[in-house]
Enzyme design. Structure first.
Site, PDB file in Angstrom:
ATOM      1  N   GLU A 108       0.820  -1.223   0.000  1.00 13.05           N
ATOM      2  CA  GLU A 108       0.000   0.000   0.000  1.00 13.05           C
ATOM      3  C   GLU A 108       0.847   1.263   0.000  1.00 13.05           C
ATOM      4  OE1 GLU A 108      -2.962  -0.210   3.127  1.00 13.05           O
ATOM      5  OE2 GLU A 108      -3.971  -1.893   2.142  1.00 13.05           O
ATOM      6  N   ARG A 160       1.721   1.792   4.647  1.00 14.47           N
ATOM      7  CA  ARG A 160       1.485   2.793   3.589  1.00 14.47           C
ATOM      8  C   ARG A 160       2.701   3.657   3.280  1.00 14.47           C
ATOM      9  NH1 ARG A 160      -3.037   2.724   6.706  1.00 14.47           N
ATOM     10  NH2 ARG A 160      -4.268   0.991   5.902  1.00 14.47           N
ATOM     11  N   GLY A 221      -6.648  -0.500  14.934  1.00  8.22           N
ATOM     12  CA  GLY A 221      -7.073  -1.426  15.974  1.00  8.22           C
ATOM     13  C   GLY A 221      -8.474  -1.227  16.515  1.00  8.22           C
ATOM     14  N   GLU A 223     -11.287  -2.160  15.302  1.00  8.16           N
ATOM     15  CA  GLU A 223     -12.109  -3.371  15.186  1.00  8.16           C
ATOM     16  C   GLU A 223     -11.833  -4.327  16.353  1.00  8.16           C
ATOM     17  OE1 GLU A 223     -11.228  -1.853  12.064  1.00  8.16           O
ATOM     18  OE2 GLU A 223     -13.352  -1.401  12.198  1.00  8.16           O
ATOM     19  N   THR A 281      -9.566   5.330  15.950  1.00  5.07           N
ATOM     20  CA  THR A 281      -8.145   5.201  15.620  1.00  5.07           C
ATOM     21  C   THR A 281      -7.765   6.144  14.478  1.00  5.07           C
ATOM     22  OG1 THR A 281      -8.868   3.252  14.443  1.00  5.07           O
ATOM     23  CG2 THR A 281      -7.678   2.903  16.482  1.00  5.07           C
ATOM     24  N   ASP A 346     -18.768   1.603  10.689  1.00  3.69           N
ATOM     25  CA  ASP A 346     -17.333   1.601  10.348  1.00  3.69           C
ATOM     26  C   ASP A 346     -17.023   2.747   9.384  1.00  3.69           C
ATOM     27  OD1 ASP A 346     -14.663   0.829  10.269  1.00  3.69           O
ATOM     28  OD2 ASP A 346     -14.976  -0.818   8.878  1.00  3.69           O
ATOM     29  N   LYS A 373     -15.316   7.552   4.179  1.00  2.00           N
ATOM     30  CA  LYS A 373     -16.060   6.328   3.837  1.00  2.00           C
ATOM     31  C   LYS A 373     -17.551   6.579   3.660  1.00  2.00           C
ATOM     32  CE  LYS A 373     -13.653   2.310   5.867  1.00  2.00           C
ATOM     33  NZ  LYS A 373     -13.776   1.281   6.939  1.00  2.00           N
ATOM     34  N   CYS A 641     -12.901 -17.326  10.488  1.00  2.00           N
ATOM     35  CA  CYS A 641     -12.192 -17.517   9.210  1.00  2.00           C
ATOM     36  C   CYS A 641     -12.611 -16.554   8.109  1.00  2.00           C
ATOM     37  CB  CYS A 641     -12.438 -18.935   8.663  1.00  2.00           C
ATOM     38  SG  CYS A 641     -12.474 -20.230   9.907  1.00  2.00           S
ATOM     39  N   CYS A 644     -10.723 -13.381   6.327  1.00  8.85           N
ATOM     40  CA  CYS A 644      -9.463 -13.690   5.635  1.00  8.85           C
ATOM     41  C   CYS A 644      -9.708 -14.525   4.400  1.00  8.85           C
ATOM     42  CB  CYS A 644      -8.525 -14.463   6.544  1.00  8.85           C
ATOM     43  SG  CYS A 644      -8.067 -13.532   7.985  1.00  8.85           S
TER      44      CYS A 644
HETATM   45  O1  PQQ Z   1     -10.482   1.082  12.673  1.00 10.54           O
HETATM   46  C1  PQQ Z   1      -9.299   0.835  12.502  1.00 10.54           C
HETATM   47  O2  PQQ Z   1      -8.445   0.892  13.406  1.00 10.54           O
HETATM   48  C2  PQQ Z   1      -8.899   0.452  11.129  1.00 10.54           C
HETATM   49  C3  PQQ Z   1      -7.574   0.244  10.777  1.00 10.54           C
HETATM   50  C4  PQQ Z   1      -7.264  -0.090   9.437  1.00 10.54           C
HETATM   51  C5  PQQ Z   1      -5.810  -0.267   9.163  1.00 10.54           C
HETATM   52  O3  PQQ Z   1      -5.006   0.004  10.071  1.00 10.54           O
HETATM   53  O4  PQQ Z   1      -5.388  -0.672   8.103  1.00 10.54           O
HETATM   54  C6  PQQ Z   1      -8.332  -0.209   8.506  1.00 10.54           C
HETATM   55  C7  PQQ Z   1      -9.645   0.033   8.982  1.00 10.54           C
HETATM   56  N1  PQQ Z   1      -9.895   0.345  10.256  1.00 10.54           N
HETATM   57  C8  PQQ Z   1     -10.792  -0.024   8.119  1.00 10.54           C
HETATM   58  O5  PQQ Z   1     -11.913   0.211   8.575  1.00 10.54           O
HETATM   59  C9  PQQ Z   1     -10.633  -0.336   6.764  1.00 10.54           C
HETATM   60  O6  PQQ Z   1     -11.607  -0.365   5.999  1.00 10.54           O
HETATM   61  C10 PQQ Z   1      -9.324  -0.614   6.291  1.00 10.54           C
HETATM   62  C11 PQQ Z   1      -8.879  -0.996   5.027  1.00 10.54           C
HETATM   63  C12 PQQ Z   1      -7.534  -1.161   5.154  1.00 10.54           C
HETATM   64  C13 PQQ Z   1      -6.573  -1.589   4.157  1.00 10.54           C
HETATM   65  O7  PQQ Z   1      -5.376  -1.401   4.407  1.00 10.54           O
HETATM   66  O8  PQQ Z   1      -6.991  -2.123   3.122  1.00 10.54           O
HETATM   67  N2  PQQ Z   1      -7.148  -0.884   6.428  1.00 10.54           N
HETATM   68  C14 PQQ Z   1      -8.229  -0.557   7.141  1.00 10.54           C
HETATM   69 CA    CA Z   2     -12.163   0.377  10.988  1.00 12.62          CA
END
Ligand code: PQQ
Ligand code: CA
Length: 722
Positions: A108, A160, A221, A223, A281, A346, A373, A641, A644
């Site tokens: 990324e 990133r 973090g 989630e 976050t 979210d 979003k 699962c 992922c």
């Molecule tokens: O709420 C969070 O702490 C958090 C962290 C991250 C992350 O660190 O990549 C993502 C998200 N949320 C998220 O909601 C999300 O859609 C997302 C997509 C991605 C990615 O790298 O594709 N990270 C994250």
């Molecule tokens: Ca999130």
């Protein structure tokens, strides 16, 4: 693409952590290529990056010769003033070199280029320094993130990019460490743990920024139950200088500052929100206005997602879903604007912010442009946080618009325990894929999308309740929402949108094959560059969206391109490597190659590397199971699962395998993966003590049973009827 399945469980969005592809039958050819010692080239390292400081970043913005910080400049415009490559000659763009990042998970990173060296990160936060003149490696630094940390991230083991400042390179490691390296040698200079405790669910996926000698970083973090914060460290010593929490903590303890005291009034303590962290976050976006001496942060979603669970009597739950302005010297709160009051979906506001100066209603305004979003495009006064305008850039069904005061007019039924299709879904109308803004044309270029999903408030949720059917609760997720319980009607899409922020209007758009396309770059050559989910790197005419040039690349693209000039020549580079939250379980091209940096130049003649091919195994057959185990196995699958590995036999597998296409022996011996597993080194969590042998038997039944039901039907109707 299928995100949803019905009937046996409560499925949902695809995301998360590690697991193995090779053993599980989807072969990723070519992934063992790596940078050999012979790839290294001598470089005069004595002065590398020493000049990069605040003055340099400001001065460079006038020419865009180098790419010294994440969004190119403090305003994060991703608008390059270089025009050697333009609509007139872009058709002659050719490959200069490629560089193998040696990674197989999502890439990324926005690369930085200073003093002829590119600094770019791959998955697992590995940093590569590359001589841009030759494409050869200068050094690499692997922070050796323990693979067990893979299970702490929500969204792939991504990074990133880095920050560069006064001869140092700063990287946030996935396990929460902030690390300073010598820009010339890659030697580690200092390292700080940004987590509050070793058992914290905090990760780092975002790029640090350096403002006024301070390295600033937030965490991922929410989630998994984190209370969001952002921290500043002294760039030279690593000393912690300040930390600002984004949401209130336990109200029985003293508030850290007035901003927390004010925020606590917008939360209902009967939900004991502090136990599940509260969220907020700061996992991606920041920007800085040196004249106003304000830095801006984008604050994330609630933990848990469901407001009914988090704050039962309602409330805006500040500062979730907000842009907050801070004093970079002290970390003190200055103002906020909340884009999503009482977040429930979210809806992070962590999407990139762009600072621009523009005339609105005849008056010059210093603004922030933002497409979070929640699907609305915001123009906010960045001197004081006052709302100027908002308009949806994609279809939305949670609010009908914003009133004059800047408050959304929320529609009924969007916080209920009955499943409803929420638009945009939790993947967002726009996720972290960087937007760019071309001030000469007055257009922002948004990598927009829709990924259909239904949500329902989960009345049974409790903090860290690991309950079958609660999405990913087996590894610590805390959404408080159930996913996928209702049919979705909206179609998924990926769309590049050119948006006029003054008129709040789309000027042109390009439909893409799939959601989850890369970030954008725009240039004074009237171009927009973007990589796509289906494995192309494309240049468009920024004025009208006409496709001017494209090149295939080795996999789907999620990162954003950059451009810079060296020895009088303009280059364009992009780091390619499919993944991120959507890309773990989904794909839009069969090409599947290790993470690779591609660099293009007018007249470039280098041959494209050989692309790897993702080989889909046969639909699973022959694993014995008991039919009565399929339904309980489905609920376990959802809680351990799903994000992922996707829906077995329905999704295609992304950078992690779809188990419905795994070899029979792998599923028959699923215990070998689940317990102290064969894929632990790839980041797959260990389920010892969390799942029993009986549970694994049910999981096998669900995987084979779902594959069997898919086989019984044509692919398109594999989505069960309601
Ligand atoms: O709420 C969070 O702490 C958090 C962290 C991250 C992350 O660190 O990549 C993502 C998200 N949320 C998220 O909601 C999300 O859609 C997302 C997509 C991605 C990615 O790298 O594709 N990270 C994250
Ligand atoms: Ca999130």
């Amino acid at each position: 693409m299928s995100i949803i399945f019905f009937g046996r469980g409560k499925p949902g969005r695809m995301a998360l952590v590690g697991a193995g592809f090779l053993l599980l039958g989807t072969t990723l050819s070519g992934c063992s290529r790596s940078n050999e010692a012979s790839n290294r080239a001598p470089v005069d390292t004595s002065k590398i990056a020493g000049k990069i400081n605040g003055d340099f970043i400001v001065k460079n913005a006038a020419t865009s010769e180098e790419w010294p910080s994440y969004g190119l400049d403090y305003s994060e415009t991703r608008f390059s003033k270089l025009s050697q490559i333009s609509t007139d000659n872009v058709a002659r763009l050719g490959l200069a070199w490629t560089y193998d990042l040696g990674s197989t998970r999502g890439v990324e990173a926005t690369p930085l280029v200073v003093d002829g060296i590119m600094y770019v990160t791959a998955s697992w936060s590995v940093v590569h320094a590359i001589n841009v003149r030759t494409g050869k490696q200068l050094w690499t630094f692997d922070p050796q993130v323990p693979r067990s940390a893979g299970g702490k991230g929500c969204c792939d083991v991504v990074n990133r990019g880095v920050a560069v400042y006064e001869g140092k390179v700063f990287v946030g490691a996935f396990d929460g460490r902030l690390i300073a390296l010598d820009a010339a040698s890659g030697a580690k200079l200092w390292e700080e743990d940004t987590r509050l405790s070793p058992d914290s669910p905090a990760t780092i996926t975002g790029a640090p920024r350096v403002y006024k000698g301070k390295v600033i970083i937030g965490n991922g973090g929410a989630e998994l139950g984190l209370r969001g914060y952002i921290t500043a460290y002294d760039a030279s010593s690593g000393k912690k200088l300040w930390r600002w929490f984004t949401v209130p903590g336990d109200p029985s303890k003293p508030f850290e500052n007035k901003a927390m005291e004010a925020a606590a009034k917008t939360w209902d303590p009967s939900g004991r929100y502090w136990e599940a962290g509260g969220g907020g976050t700061v996992w991606n976006s920041m920007a800085f206005d040196p004249q106003l001496n304000l830095m801006y942060i984008g604050v994330g979603n609630g933990a848990p997602w469901s407001r009914n669970r988090r704050s039962p009597k309602g409330g805006d739950n500040l500062y979730l879903g907000s842009i907050v302005a801070l004093n970079p010297d002290t970390g003190e709160y200055v103002w906020h604007y909340q884009e999503t009051p009482g977040d429930n979906w979210d809806y992070t506001s962590t999407q990139d912010m762009i600072l621009a100066d523009m005339t609105v209603d005849g008056a010059p305004r210093k603004v922030i442009l933002h497409a979070p979003k929640n699907g609305f495009f915001f123009v906010i006064d960045r001197t004081n946080g006052k709302f100027i305008s908002a308009k949806n850039f994609v279809p939305v069904n949670w609010a009908s618009g914003y009133d004059k005061a800047g408050r959304p007019i929320e529609l009924p039924g969007v916080r209920s325990a009955t499943p409803y299709e929420i638009i945009p879904g939790p993947f967002g109308g726009h996720n972290w894929h960087s937007m760019s803004f071309n001030p000469a044309l007055g257009l922002a270029f948004i990598p927009a999308q829709h990924v259909p999903l239904s949500l329902a408030d989960d009345p049974k949720w409790k903090y860290r309740s690991n309950i079958p059917g609660q999405p990913m609760s087996g590894i610590g997720w805390n959404t408080g929402s159930l996913l996928g319980g209702a049919a979705t009607k909206a179609k998924p899409f990926g769309r590049l949108i050119a948006w006029d922020p003054v008129r709040q209007k789309q000027v042109w758009s390009q439909e893409q094959v799939s959601p989850w396309n890369g970030g954008t770059l725009t240039t004074a050559g009237n171009l927009v560059f973007q990589g796509t989910a289906d494995g192309h790197f494309v240049a468009y005419d920024a004025r009208n969206g006409h496709k001017m040039w494209e090149s295939p690349v080795g996999s789907g693209v999620i990162a954003a391109p950059i451009t810079y000039q060296i020895d009088g020549k303009q280059y364009v580079s992009i780091a390619v490597g499919w993944g991120g939250v959507f890309g773990e379980s989904q794909r839009a091209t069969d090409r599947s190659s290790p993470g690779t940096v591609y660099t293009f130049v007018i007249g470039g003649k280098a041959p494209l590397p050989q692309f790897g091919k993702y080989e889909q195994g046969e639909l699973l057959s022959g694993v014995p199971y008991d039919k009565k185990d399929v339904a309980p196995g489905g609920a376990l699958y959802v809680s351990n699962c799903l994000f992922c590995h996707g829906v077995p036999g329905v999704d295609k597998g992304g950078n992690l395998p779809n188990l419905g296409y795994a070899p029979r022996e792998a599923i028959a011996n699923l215990e070998a993966f689940v317990f102290e597993g064969a894929m632990a080194e790839q980041g797959m969590p260990d389920f010892k003590g969390k799942l029993t042998a009986e549970d694994v038997k049910k999981l096998k039944a669900f995987i084979q049973g779902t594959a069997d039901s898919v086989r019984g039907q044509p692919a398109a109707s594999a989505k069960p009827k309601k």
